[in-house]
Write a protein that holds these residues in place. Sequence first.
Motif, short mmCIF file in Angstrom:
data_model
loop_
_atom_site.label_atom_id
_atom_site.label_comp_id
_atom_site.label_asym_id
_atom_site.label_seq_id
_atom_site.Cartn_x
_atom_site.Cartn_y
_atom_site.Cartn_z
N LEU A 199 0.94 -1.23 0.18
CA LEU A 199 -0.03 -0.06 0.03
C LEU A 199 1.03 1.14 -0.10
O LEU A 199 1.85 1.39 0.66
CB LEU A 199 -0.91 0.14 1.24
N VAL A 200 0.24 2.24 -0.81
CA VAL A 200 0.87 3.68 -0.84
C VAL A 200 -0.23 4.59 -0.13
O VAL A 200 -1.04 4.75 -0.97
CB VAL A 200 1.65 4.04 -1.93
N LEU A 201 0.02 5.11 0.96
CA LEU A 201 -1.05 6.07 1.57
C LEU A 201 -0.42 7.51 1.12
O LEU A 201 0.60 7.82 1.47
CB LEU A 201 -1.26 5.81 2.93
N ALA A 202 -1.46 8.48 0.79
CA ALA A 202 -0.95 9.76 0.79
C ALA A 202 -0.95 10.40 2.18
O ALA A 202 -1.41 9.70 2.81
CB ALA A 202 -2.13 10.45 -0.15
N HIS A 260 -1.85 3.71 -4.17
CA HIS A 260 -1.73 2.40 -4.67
C HIS A 260 -1.90 1.17 -3.54
O HIS A 260 -1.94 1.28 -2.54
CB HIS A 260 0.02 2.40 -5.24
N ARG A 261 -2.53 0.20 -4.39
CA ARG A 261 -2.67 -0.90 -3.70
C ARG A 261 -2.46 -2.32 -4.68
O ARG A 261 -2.67 -2.08 -5.86
CB ARG A 261 -4.24 -1.21 -3.31
N ARG A 297 8.29 0.75 -7.32
CA ARG A 297 6.94 1.73 -6.78
C ARG A 297 6.30 2.15 -7.85
O ARG A 297 6.61 1.93 -9.11
CB ARG A 297 8.03 2.87 -6.21
N PRO A 298 4.99 2.52 -7.45
CA PRO A 298 4.04 3.00 -8.54
C PRO A 298 4.73 4.00 -9.52
O PRO A 298 5.36 4.81 -9.15
CB PRO A 298 3.04 3.98 -7.73
N GLY A 299 4.35 3.74 -10.99
CA GLY A 299 5.06 4.72 -11.60
C GLY A 299 6.30 4.17 -12.49
O GLY A 299 6.85 4.67 -13.37
#
Length: 469
Positions: A188-191, A198-199, A256-258
Motif C-alpha cells: 500500500l502507498v498512502l497519501a 496504490h494497492r 514503486r508506482p509509476g
Amino acid sequence: MSTATSHADSVSPYLQGAFAPVDREVTAFDLPVEGRIPAELDGLFTQIGPNPVQPPKHRTLARYSFFAQDGMVSGVRIQDGRACWFRNRWIRSRRVVKALGERRPPGPRHFPMDTVNTNVIAHNGLLLALVETGCLPAHLGSTLETMEYTDLGGSLRHGVSAHPKLDPTTGELHLLAYSALRRWAEYLVLAPDSTVRHRQRVPLGGRPMVHDIALTPHYVLFFDTPVRFSLGAAVRGTLPYTWHDGHQTRLGVLPRPGVAGGLRWFEIPDGFVFHMVGAHEPDPARIELTAICYDRLFDGAEEDPIANRGHLWRWTVDLNRGTATADQIGDRPNELPRSDPRLIGQPMRHYYALTVDGASDAPVYHPHALLRHDFRTGEPLIRRLPPGHAASEPVFVPHPDRPGEDEGWVTYYEHDPNTDTTKLVWLHAADFAGEPVATIALPIRIPVGFHCSWIEADDFAGTDSAFAH
C-alpha cells in the motif's frame, strides 16, 4: 536433566531485570532534568513493548512468549526546554480491557488477536500504535490513551505492518502488510491524508515473517526467509514462526508506482533479517541494501529465540544482470538500527544501534553499549554504559533547522539495575560518546521493549479530535 532442558525450564529472562513487567499505569508532571533540554525540541518520545497486564500463567523460557504479550506504550512530552510529563498506558486490547474491567475501544480489528505492542508512528495527524500480525493500528490520544482501532477510513482492508516507511520527499507512507492467515502481502502507498494512492497484492508463496522493508526512490525491498509461520508453535502458545530448512532465502525488489516492471526475486545466501538499515540506488541499474542479518533464527535449537547475534551486511542488486551479491561488512553484533529519517532512500554516513562489547557473552537484547556506525570509514564508535545498565533503541532526532547528519540528537531510555529506575538520555549526535546534553528522571521503570519513536508535536496535532475508523 540436561543443561539445555534446565535452561528452557528456568524463569524467562524477559520476566527479570530490565525486562520485568510493571504492574501499574503512572502519570507524572514536570520531571526532574539534569542538564539542559534543547529548546528546539517539541514532541513526544515513546517506547512500546510487551508488558502483561496480569501475571503470566507460564513463566519459563520455553513457555513464556515475550512477543505475544500485552502492549504498553510509555512516553515523555518535551516542550519549551521542559520534560512536561510522563505517562505509561496499556494498549486497550480485548484481553487488557477484560483484565481492567473497562469497555472495549471502538473500531475494527481485521484479525483474531488485537494485541498491539511493536511500533508507534504518526500519520495524517494521528498517533498510531502498530503490530505486524494483521491487526489494525490502535489510534492513541496525545496522552497515550487508546481511543479506537482504525482502518484509516477504509484504507487498510487487510491490517497493517510494524515498519511502514515514510518517503521524506513525497510524504507518502509505504507499507507491506502481511499476515499468517494469507500466502500474500498487500503493498500500500498512502497519501499524507491517508487516501490510497496504490494497492497491490504481492504473492509470497507461503507465510514468511516479513518484519521490515526498505525504500529507495524507485523500489521497495523485503526479504523472504526460512522463518515461516508454524501452526504447531501457534497451538503451543509460543512465537508462531520457526526456521524451515529447505526454503531458499530471497530478496524481493518491487517497483514503486509509476516504475516499469513487476516484482523480481533474487536468490541470496540463507539468513534472517529483522531490521533494515537503509537502501539507495548508486545508479539506475544498481541497488545497495544494508541490514542486520542472522545466520539462523527461530530454528528450535535456541531455547532463547533472540540470543543469537546479527551483523551488518550489504546486498548489491544488479538489475540488468539479474543478480544479487551479499557481503558481511561489520563484525560487531548489533540490532535495532536507526538513522536520520530525512535520508530514507538516500546514501547515509551514520546509523545508530544497540551493541555489546566483543569480549562479552551478554546477548544483544540486553545491551550495555550503543554504536554509531560510520559507512565512510567502516568503523563503529562505541558508547559504553555502566555495568549492568541496559538501553532502549537509540533514535536520531534531527535538528529542525539544520540538515546535517550530525545536526541533531540521539536519545534513548536507560535502565539502572542498582536503583531499578529508568532515565531518558539526550546526546548531541556530534558528541555521541561524550557527556549527555540532558538526562530526565522517570517516576517508574520502563521495561526494555521493542521500538522507540520521536514524534514532532505538529505530526500528531489532530490525534485527539479525529476518529478514523
